[in-house]
Design a protein around this motif. Structure first.
Motif, short mmCIF file in Angstrom:
data_model
loop_
_atom_site.label_atom_id
_atom_site.label_comp_id
_atom_site.label_asym_id
_atom_site.label_seq_id
_atom_site.Cartn_x
_atom_site.Cartn_y
_atom_site.Cartn_z
N ALA A 1 0.83 -1.21 0.00
CA ALA A 1 0.00 0.00 0.00
C ALA A 1 0.86 1.25 0.00
N GLN A 2 1.93 1.24 0.81
CA GLN A 2 2.80 2.41 0.88
C GLN A 2 3.46 2.69 -0.46
N LEU A 3 3.87 1.64 -1.14
CA LEU A 3 4.52 1.81 -2.44
C LEU A 3 3.52 2.25 -3.51
N LEU A 4 2.39 1.55 -3.59
CA LEU A 4 1.44 1.82 -4.66
C LEU A 4 0.71 3.14 -4.49
N SER A 5 0.65 3.65 -3.25
CA SER A 5 -0.05 4.91 -3.03
C SER A 5 0.77 6.12 -3.47
N LEU B 1 -5.81 4.43 -11.57
CA LEU B 1 -6.57 4.46 -10.32
C LEU B 1 -5.86 3.75 -9.18
N VAL B 2 -4.78 3.03 -9.48
CA VAL B 2 -4.12 2.23 -8.45
C VAL B 2 -3.63 3.07 -7.27
N PRO B 3 -2.98 4.23 -7.49
CA PRO B 3 -2.52 5.01 -6.32
C PRO B 3 -3.65 5.38 -5.37
N ALA B 4 -4.80 5.79 -5.92
CA ALA B 4 -5.93 6.16 -5.06
C ALA B 4 -6.45 4.94 -4.30
N LEU B 5 -6.53 3.80 -4.98
CA LEU B 5 -6.99 2.58 -4.31
C LEU B 5 -6.02 2.16 -3.22
N ALA B 6 -4.73 2.28 -3.49
CA ALA B 6 -3.72 1.90 -2.50
C ALA B 6 -3.75 2.84 -1.30
N ARG B 7 -3.99 4.12 -1.55
CA ARG B 7 -4.09 5.06 -0.43
C ARG B 7 -5.26 4.68 0.46
N ASN B 8 -6.35 4.23 -0.15
CA ASN B 8 -7.51 3.81 0.64
C ASN B 8 -7.17 2.59 1.49
N VAL B 9 -6.44 1.64 0.91
CA VAL B 9 -6.02 0.45 1.66
C VAL B 9 -5.11 0.85 2.82
N GLU B 10 -4.17 1.76 2.55
CA GLU B 10 -3.24 2.19 3.59
C GLU B 10 -3.98 2.93 4.70
N HIS B 11 -4.96 3.75 4.32
CA HIS B 11 -5.73 4.48 5.33
C HIS B 11 -6.52 3.51 6.20
N ARG B 12 -7.10 2.49 5.58
CA ARG B 12 -7.85 1.51 6.37
C ARG B 12 -6.94 0.75 7.32
N GLN B 13 -5.75 0.42 6.85
CA GLN B 13 -4.80 -0.27 7.72
C GLN B 13 -4.41 0.61 8.90
#
Length: 203
Positions: free
Chosen positions: A56-60, A75-87
């Motif tokens: 998530a840190q890398l892809l965001s 759209l991957v960076p936005a999706l990864a930021r969402n995953v990182e935020h949830r974590q």
């Protein structure tokens, strides 16, 4: 049989074949990304406490992966930021537990835990086929009074928004989080804030 890139993978296919296809595709994507990211940035991503966190840190970071990731999917960076935020939310919540663990703490059965979740008196997030319950909503073997207000108030928005609300500090609450206010017994103040948040400020 040779599979062409344009041939869709369906859930009816052999599960092992689907897993293999997914791993091939994911590995190919990560190889393309890692080839274009400086070693220092890869090391920073590896400093995350979990595998998912590293990804998530890398892809965001679109500035890190640049064209390599935008070519794959912008759209991957936005999706990864969402995953990182949830974590991050889960970490701030003290982690999550299964229905069985929640039942042991509350002194009730798993079925009773599920019933409370469905009734909106326990906060839970879907993880695969299971439900996970944030530890922060419990105190001394009981559900903190007012958790149901938050769960029900944000039912339309979903449990992640409810958890975000619980853990975010707000000037309306004197800089406290909603969770801290509930722990302080200030349930009515949290209810007022829920009304503000769910009515675009026109409570």
């Amino acid at each position: 049989m040779t599979r062409y890139a344009s041939t869709p993978v369906t859930a009816q296919e052999e599960p092992n074949s689907i897993r293999a296809a997914f791993l091939r595709r994911a590995t190919s994507a990560l190889e393309r990304i890692s080839a274009n990211v400086p070693a220092k940035d890869l090391a920073d991503a590896l400093s995350a406490p979990t595998d998912a966190g590293s990804l998530a840190q890398l892809l965001s970071r679109s500035d890190m992966v640049g064209a390599a990731i935008n070519d794959l999917d912008p759209l991957v960076p936005a999706l990864a930021r969402n995953v990182e935020h949830r974590q991050n939310l889960v970490e701030r919540a003290g982690g999550t537990m299964s229905a069985e663990d929640a039942g042991r703490i509350l002194g009730i059965s798993r079925q009773a835990v599920d019933k409370r979740r469905r009734a909106g008196t326990l906060l839970a997030m879907r993880e695969g086929s299971d439900w996970r319950y944030p530890l922060c909503q419990l105190d001394q073997g009981e559900v903190i009074a007012g958790i149901s207000d938050v769960v029900r108030g944000f039912a339309a928005a979903g449990p992640w928004i409810a958890l975000d609300f619980l853990l975010a500090s707000d000037t309306v609450l004197g800089g406290r989080t909603a969770l801290q206010a509930l722990r302080d017994g200030d349930r009515e103040a949290v209810r007022r804030l829920i009304r503000i948040e769910t009515s675009d400020g026109f409570a």
